[in-house]
Design a protein around this motif. Structure first.
Motif, PDB file in Angstrom:
ATOM      1  N   VAL A   1       1.031  -1.106   0.055  1.00  0.00           N
ATOM      2  CA  VAL A   1       0.010   0.313   0.035  1.00  0.00           C
ATOM      3  C   VAL A   1       0.902   1.234  -0.172  1.00  0.00           C
ATOM      4  O   VAL A   1       0.691   2.187  -0.801  1.00  0.00           O
ATOM      5  N   MET A   2       1.860   1.427   0.857  1.00  0.00           N
ATOM      6  CA  MET A   2       2.900   2.514   0.751  1.00  0.00           C
ATOM      7  C   MET A   2       3.484   2.596  -0.074  1.00  0.00           C
ATOM      8  O   MET A   2       3.761   3.630  -0.900  1.00  0.00           O
ATOM      9  N   ALA A   3       4.020   1.303  -0.735  1.00  0.00           N
ATOM     10  CA  ALA A   3       4.708   1.582  -2.203  1.00  0.00           C
ATOM     11  C   ALA A   3       3.942   2.326  -3.322  1.00  0.00           C
ATOM     12  O   ALA A   3       4.322   3.027  -3.918  1.00  0.00           O
ATOM     13  N   ALA A   4       2.436   1.764  -3.383  1.00  0.00           N
ATOM     14  CA  ALA A   4       1.767   2.264  -4.406  1.00  0.00           C
ATOM     15  C   ALA A   4       1.394   3.953  -4.221  1.00  0.00           C
ATOM     16  O   ALA A   4       1.572   4.583  -5.242  1.00  0.00           O
ATOM     17  N   ASN A   5       1.092   4.053  -3.015  1.00  0.00           N
ATOM     18  CA  ASN A   5       0.707   5.438  -2.676  1.00  0.00           C
ATOM     19  C   ASN A   5       2.101   6.503  -2.641  1.00  0.00           C
ATOM     20  O   ASN A   5       1.833   7.520  -3.417  1.00  0.00           O
ATOM     21  N   LEU A   6       3.295   5.936  -2.245  1.00  0.00           N
ATOM     22  CA  LEU A   6       4.413   6.814  -2.509  1.00  0.00           C
ATOM     23  C   LEU A   6       4.538   7.094  -4.196  1.00  0.00           C
ATOM     24  O   LEU A   6       4.870   8.254  -4.372  1.00  0.00           O
ATOM     25  N   ARG A   7       4.758   5.995  -4.636  1.00  0.00           N
ATOM     26  CA  ARG A   7       4.968   6.315  -6.176  1.00  0.00           C
ATOM     27  C   ARG A   7       4.056   7.044  -6.912  1.00  0.00           C
ATOM     28  O   ARG A   7       4.256   8.097  -7.432  1.00  0.00           O
ATOM     29  N   ARG A   8       2.559   7.094  -6.299  1.00  0.00           N
ATOM     30  CA  ARG A   8       1.761   7.919  -7.078  1.00  0.00           C
ATOM     31  C   ARG A   8       1.999   9.334  -6.723  1.00  0.00           C
ATOM     32  O   ARG A   8       1.934  10.170  -7.472  1.00  0.00           O
ATOM     33  N   ILE A   9       2.036   9.526  -5.463  1.00  0.00           N
ATOM     34  CA  ILE A   9       2.048  10.854  -4.971  1.00  0.00           C
ATOM     35  C   ILE A   9       3.276  11.589  -5.519  1.00  0.00           C
ATOM     36  O   ILE A   9       3.203  12.612  -5.871  1.00  0.00           O
ATOM     37  N   ARG A  10       4.547  10.736  -5.401  1.00  0.00           N
ATOM     38  CA  ARG A  10       5.677  11.226  -5.877  1.00  0.00           C
ATOM     39  C   ARG A  10       5.420  11.869  -7.499  1.00  0.00           C
ATOM     40  O   ARG A  10       6.111  12.902  -7.930  1.00  0.00           O
ATOM     41  N   HIS A  11       5.008  10.762  -8.097  1.00  0.00           N
ATOM     42  CA  HIS A  11       4.677  11.041  -9.710  1.00  0.00           C
ATOM     43  C   HIS A  11       3.721  12.586  -9.952  1.00  0.00           C
ATOM     44  O   HIS A  11       4.036  13.107 -10.476  1.00  0.00           O
ATOM     45  N   ASP A  12       2.575  12.444  -8.950  1.00  0.00           N
ATOM     46  CA  ASP A  12       1.757  13.583  -8.842  1.00  0.00           C
ATOM     47  C   ASP A  12       2.532  15.076  -8.770  1.00  0.00           C
ATOM     48  O   ASP A  12       2.140  15.915  -9.260  1.00  0.00           O
ATOM     49  N   ARG A  13       3.590  14.732  -8.032  1.00  0.00           N
ATOM     50  CA  ARG A  13       4.358  15.925  -7.695  1.00  0.00           C
ATOM     51  C   ARG A  13       5.404  16.482  -8.585  1.00  0.00           C
ATOM     52  O   ARG A  13       6.373  17.021  -8.563  1.00  0.00           O
TER      53      ARG A  13
ATOM     54  N   THR B   1      11.551  13.165  -9.074  1.00  0.00           N
ATOM     55  CA  THR B   1      12.172  11.907  -9.284  1.00  0.00           C
ATOM     56  C   THR B   1      12.544  11.359  -7.603  1.00  0.00           C
ATOM     57  O   THR B   1      12.360  12.124  -6.720  1.00  0.00           O
ATOM     58  N   GLN B   2      12.927  10.074  -7.858  1.00  0.00           N
ATOM     59  CA  GLN B   2      13.590   9.479  -6.514  1.00  0.00           C
ATOM     60  C   GLN B   2      14.360  10.096  -6.024  1.00  0.00           C
ATOM     61  O   GLN B   2      14.631  10.222  -4.710  1.00  0.00           O
ATOM     62  N   GLU B   3      15.425  10.552  -6.822  1.00  0.00           N
ATOM     63  CA  GLU B   3      16.590  11.340  -6.380  1.00  0.00           C
ATOM     64  C   GLU B   3      16.281  12.599  -5.723  1.00  0.00           C
ATOM     65  O   GLU B   3      16.726  12.973  -4.814  1.00  0.00           O
ATOM     66  N   GLU B   4      15.153  13.378  -6.173  1.00  0.00           N
ATOM     67  CA  GLU B   4      14.769  14.884  -5.585  1.00  0.00           C
ATOM     68  C   GLU B   4      14.107  14.669  -4.332  1.00  0.00           C
ATOM     69  O   GLU B   4      14.416  15.055  -3.389  1.00  0.00           O
ATOM     70  N   LEU B   5      13.446  13.406  -4.339  1.00  0.00           N
ATOM     71  CA  LEU B   5      12.598  13.151  -2.927  1.00  0.00           C
ATOM     72  C   LEU B   5      13.734  12.507  -1.882  1.00  0.00           C
ATOM     73  O   LEU B   5      13.626  12.964  -1.040  1.00  0.00           O
ATOM     74  N   ALA B   6      14.773  12.015  -2.201  1.00  0.00           N
ATOM     75  CA  ALA B   6      15.754  11.381  -1.277  1.00  0.00           C
ATOM     76  C   ALA B   6      16.516  12.795  -1.155  1.00  0.00           C
ATOM     77  O   ALA B   6      16.748  12.826   0.294  1.00  0.00           O
TER      78      ALA B   6
END
Length: 72
Positions: A6-18, A21-26
């Motif tokens: 659940v967290m994986a899917a929601n994190l990916r969706r929210i990150r993409h909505d914004r 990149t994974q690097e930027e979130l990191a």
């Protein structure tokens, strides 16, 4: 239902909505991009501390990352 998935899917969706990149979130969280990727692939369970850091960086409530109704 596994909350890691659940967290994986929601994190990916929210990150993409914004448009982040994974690097930027990191960078925003002080975590590694590899670790963010592992969370998004549900390979690791994030602690509540990490959940809080990610939620703060994405400007969402921590519960939104664990909301089973929000999964796509």
């Amino acid at each position: 239902m596994d909350l890691k998935d659940v967290m994986a899917a929601n994190l990916r969706r929210i990150r993409h909505d914004r448009d982040l990149t994974q690097e930027e979130l990191a960078e925003m969280t002080g975590l590694s991009a590899r670790y963010i990727g592992s969370i998004e692939r549900a390979r690791v369970s994030a602690s509540v501390t990490i959940l809080g850091k990610i939620a703060m960086a994405l400007n969402v409530e921590p519960g939104e990352l664990l909301d089973v109704r929000a999964r796509r």
